[in-house]
Design a protein around this motif. Structure first.
Motif, PDB file in Angstrom:
ATOM      1  N   LEU A   1      41.994  33.223   5.359  1.00 15.01           N
ATOM      2  CA  LEU A   1      43.429  33.499   5.435  1.00 15.01           C
ATOM      3  C   LEU A   1      43.814  33.912   6.852  1.00 15.01           C
ATOM      4  N   GLY A   2      44.782  33.187   7.446  1.00 14.88           N
ATOM      5  CA  GLY A   2      45.266  33.541   8.776  1.00 14.88           C
ATOM      6  C   GLY A   2      44.298  33.250   9.897  1.00 14.88           C
ATOM      7  N   ARG A   3      43.238  32.477   9.637  1.00 14.54           N
ATOM      8  CA  ARG A   3      42.212  32.239  10.656  1.00 14.54           C
ATOM      9  C   ARG A   3      42.143  30.777  11.098  1.00 14.54           C
ATOM     10  N   THR A   4      43.195  30.044  10.882  1.00 13.98           N
ATOM     11  CA  THR A   4      43.194  28.628  11.236  1.00 13.98           C
ATOM     12  C   THR A   4      43.533  28.441  12.715  1.00 13.98           C
ATOM     13  N   THR A   5      42.764  27.606  13.390  1.00 15.03           N
ATOM     14  CA  THR A   5      43.040  27.313  14.799  1.00 15.03           C
ATOM     15  C   THR A   5      44.040  26.170  14.910  1.00 15.03           C
ATOM     16  N   GLU A   6      44.585  25.986  16.087  1.00 15.45           N
ATOM     17  CA  GLU A   6      45.493  24.878  16.343  1.00 15.45           C
ATOM     18  C   GLU A   6      44.791  23.542  16.107  1.00 15.45           C
ATOM     19  N   GLU A   7      43.525  23.468  16.498  1.00  9.95           N
ATOM     20  CA  GLU A   7      42.765  22.231  16.306  1.00  9.95           C
ATOM     21  C   GLU A   7      42.601  21.911  14.821  1.00  9.95           C
ATOM     22  N   GLN A   8      42.331  22.922  14.022  1.00 10.33           N
ATOM     23  CA  GLN A   8      42.175  22.709  12.585  1.00 10.33           C
ATOM     24  C   GLN A   8      43.495  22.291  11.942  1.00 10.33           C
ATOM     25  N   ALA A   9      44.585  22.904  12.380  1.00 14.73           N
ATOM     26  CA  ALA A   9      45.894  22.534  11.846  1.00 14.73           C
ATOM     27  C   ALA A   9      46.230  21.090  12.198  1.00 14.73           C
ATOM     28  N   THR A  10      45.948  20.707  13.439  1.00 13.78           N
ATOM     29  CA  THR A  10      46.223  19.334  13.873  1.00 13.78           C
ATOM     30  C   THR A  10      45.412  18.334  13.054  1.00 13.78           C
ATOM     31  N   ALA A  11      44.141  18.636  12.817  1.00 10.47           N
ATOM     32  CA  ALA A  11      43.284  17.734  12.044  1.00 10.47           C
ATOM     33  C   ALA A  11      43.801  17.577  10.615  1.00 10.47           C
ATOM     34  N   ALA A  12      44.222  18.683  10.017  1.00  9.32           N
ATOM     35  CA  ALA A  12      44.737  18.621   8.648  1.00  9.32           C
ATOM     36  C   ALA A  12      46.027  17.827   8.579  1.00  9.32           C
ATOM     37  N   LEU A  13      46.921  18.030   9.542  1.00 17.30           N
ATOM     38  CA  LEU A  13      48.178  17.284   9.562  1.00 17.30           C
ATOM     39  C   LEU A  13      47.922  15.784   9.724  1.00 17.30           C
ATOM     40  N   ARG A  14      46.982  15.430  10.573  1.00 16.48           N
ATOM     41  CA  ARG A  14      46.700  14.014  10.800  1.00 16.48           C
ATOM     42  C   ARG A  14      46.039  13.373   9.581  1.00 16.48           C
ATOM     43  N   LEU A  15      45.286  14.148   8.827  1.00 18.43           N
ATOM     44  CA  LEU A  15      44.596  13.604   7.661  1.00 18.43           C
ATOM     45  C   LEU A  15      45.505  13.516   6.440  1.00 18.43           C
ATOM     46  N   TYR A  16      46.381  14.523   6.263  1.00 20.74           N
ATOM     47  CA  TYR A  16      47.105  14.622   4.997  1.00 20.74           C
ATOM     48  C   TYR A  16      48.602  14.332   5.070  1.00 20.74           C
ATOM     49  N   ALA A  17      49.243  14.542   6.199  1.00 16.16           N
ATOM     50  CA  ALA A  17      50.692  14.319   6.258  1.00 16.16           C
ATOM     51  C   ALA A  17      51.007  12.850   6.035  1.00 16.16           C
ATOM     52  N   PRO A  18      52.088  12.546   5.332  1.00 20.58           N
ATOM     53  CA  PRO A  18      52.380  11.152   4.980  1.00 20.58           C
ATOM     54  C   PRO A  18      52.922  10.353   6.164  1.00 20.58           C
ATOM     55  N   GLY A  19      52.520   9.083   6.205  1.00 21.47           N
ATOM     56  CA  GLY A  19      53.085   8.180   7.198  1.00 21.47           C
ATOM     57  C   GLY A  19      52.431   8.305   8.556  1.00 21.47           C
ATOM     58  N   PRO A  20      52.626   7.316   9.412  1.00 22.32           N
ATOM     59  CA  PRO A  20      52.021   7.332  10.752  1.00 22.32           C
ATOM     60  C   PRO A  20      52.545   8.446  11.647  1.00 22.32           C
TER      61      PRO A  20
END
Length: 516
Positions: free
Chosen positions: A337-356
């Motif tokens: 909880l609260g320990r996510t890095t910017e790199e981890q957030a970027t990876a998750a967004l690129r993997l799961y967010a819809p569309g290109p």
């Protein structure tokens, strides 16, 4: 379990006897209800039947004591699915049902609710203390049934020579048992509502889509529907990796040589290593869950979203909803909880967010969100909230009716830091605050008047829906988008997660593919 000769019906009114199609069972009177536990609805899936579809239960002579829950199916180790304080028997009789009824009088014809537990399709047990259904049965004056089904390797792994989705086939067999036997327990087989949470909600969504379930239930409630359904190709590849963990091929002949309780080691070993397969398994890899329903073209012809859009469940009344902060539970359990890095957030967004352009769109929609908030939001949306909302939209598109809800009340433990996380609806619905997941979500906190009021509201809505098809709020449509928001002060209003809804508008939840 034991069988004995039938005793005179007047011998002991605290232990009523009911005759099922297979034989007589003896239950117990408990706090104004009659409870029957561990009634087999199919033969034990062992030996030749190990990885086969469930077979009809054999009949027995005399009276079978239905005092203890049947044994849990072989499964991964986890916080859900513990037998805990409620006694369960030993053995291979995994496929059993339990019944809570105000009165086992065939003339009563009460509505019936059938509970399907969750647990990532790899763990769970109907006898877990958190699923004690006495408050639902008593408050709603109806009959509640819970059931065991095969999970993990036994129920959902792709195995050559075995049907897919064996766990779902178990659920169908249990519903057939309800159809054929529940009148003897005081229930109405024409007024059956299936309800489940997480993998249980995914199971409910699957049952809405499957051929052969017509007439088995009239209404359905899906709490936090997961969006993970595997394509046959992905399931086959994961099945090969699972079998390799125990040095075998993914065949009935090979895997049948391993004791069911030892075969669970395959899933336990592969789960933590799944992230390294992201190039092959894509979005499924980081979930650490190698089991999901398989869109195999037979047992499950299409995804639930496709099936409902085509009208497969237009005659079924539906409630579907989710919790606001679903993914926070998994962050808390992993100490992240609260320990996510910017790199981890970027990876998750690129993997799961819809569309290109999904990453950019998410950052624009939530401009003030921290990396941790973005990481949690996109996974909450991908895994639970948008699959749930889109299931309601599919039901409406197919000519059916759907009622939508969101739980926004925060779990009281840890000063509310867990928010309205995944699984919070279970202790609220069942009123089991200090059992199973409730131990974490209500840790060190006595149930408050506020929690009790919300808990009662949940049960009243669910049982009212089971009785009439109306949970107490309007159906969902594409214009007003009205939903029930469950909080300290429940209100009906426009769908609260509008930013996420817009981001996922037009997205199709397809079966997850094999990438490489």
């Amino acid at each position: 379990m034991t069988t004995t000769d039938a005793r005179p019906s007047a011998a002991d009114a605290t232990e009523p006897v009911v005759r099922t199609h297979a034989g007589a069972v003896r239950g117990r009177r408990e706090d104004g209800l009659t409870v029957f536990r561990g009634i087999p609805f199919a033969q034990p899936p062992v030996g030749y039947a190990r990885f086969m579809a469930p077979r009809p239960v054999r009949s027995w002579d005399g009276v079978r004591d239905a005092y203890a829950f049947g044994p849990p199916p072989p499964q991964d180790i986890g916080i859900v699915g513990r037998t805990g304080a409620l006694e369960a028997s030993d053995g291979d009789d995994w496929l059993t049902v339990n019944v809570w009824t105000p009165d086992p009088d065939p003339a009563a014809r009460r509505p019936v609710m059938v509970w399907i537990y969750g647990g990532a399709y790899k763990l769970g047990h109907a006898g877990s203390p958190g699923y004690d259904a006495q408050r639902i049965a008593r408050d709603g004056d109806l009959v509640v049934v819970s059931l065991n089904y095969r999970v993990g390797m036994e129920g959902f792994a792709h195995i050559e020579g075995a049907p897919a989705n064996r766990g779902l086939l178990d659920q169908v067999a249990a519903l057939e048992w309800v159809r054929d036997n529940i009148a003897a327990f005081g229930g109405d087989p024409g007024q059956v509502t299936v309800f489940g949470e997480s993998a249980g909600a995914g199971s409910v969504a699957s049952l809405l889509s499957m051929p052969g379930t017509a007439g088995l239930f009239r209404r359905a409630i899906a709490q936090s529907v997961p969006g993970t359904f595997f394509s046959a190709e992905l399931a086959r590849d994961i099945g090969t990796a699972l079998a390799a963990e125990v040095g075998l091929r993914p065949t009935v002949a090979d895997l049948s040589t391993v004791d069911p309780r030892r075969l669970t080691s395959a899933g336990e070993a592969l789960g933590p290593k799944m992230a390294q397969y992201v190039d092959r398994w894509g979005q499924a890899a980081p979930t650490a869950t190698p089991f999901s329903p398989v869109v195999d073209g037979e047992v499950l012809p299409t995804t639930p979203w496709q099936a409902l859009s085509a009208g497969a469940a237009r005659d079924i009344d539906l409630i579907v909803g989710h919790n606001r902060d679903e993914f926070r539970l998994f962050l808390a359990m992993g100490g992240r909880l609260g320990r996510t890095t910017e790199e981890q957030a970027t990876a998750a967004l690129r993997l799961y967010a819809p569309g290109p352009g999904g990453e950019t769109a998410y950052r624009a929609a939530f401009p003030d969100a921290s990396p941790s908030e973005l990481y949690e939001r996109v996974q909450t949306d991908w895994l639970f909230t948008m699959p749930s909302l889109h299931l309601a939209q599919a039901q409406v598109a197919g000519g059916g009716r759907a009622h939508v809800y969101e739980l926004t009340w925060s779990a009281p433990a840890h000063n509310g830091a867990l928010g309205a996380c995944h699984g919070l609806d279970i202790p609220l619905l069942f009123g089991t605050y200090q059992a199973d997941l409730g131990v974490l979500l209500f840790a060190g906190v006595e149930s408050s008047a506020e929690a009790e009021a919300l808990s009662s509201r949940f049960r009243a809505s669910w049982t009212g829906f089971a009785r009439t098809g109306d949970p107490g709020w309007d159906t969902y449509d594409g214009e007003r988008r009205l939903v029930q928001v469950f909080d300290a002060e429940p209100v009906v209003g426009a769908y609260p997660e509008e930013a996420s809804r817009r981001l996922w508008e037009g997205y199709e939840f397809a079966a997850l593919p094999l990438l490489g």
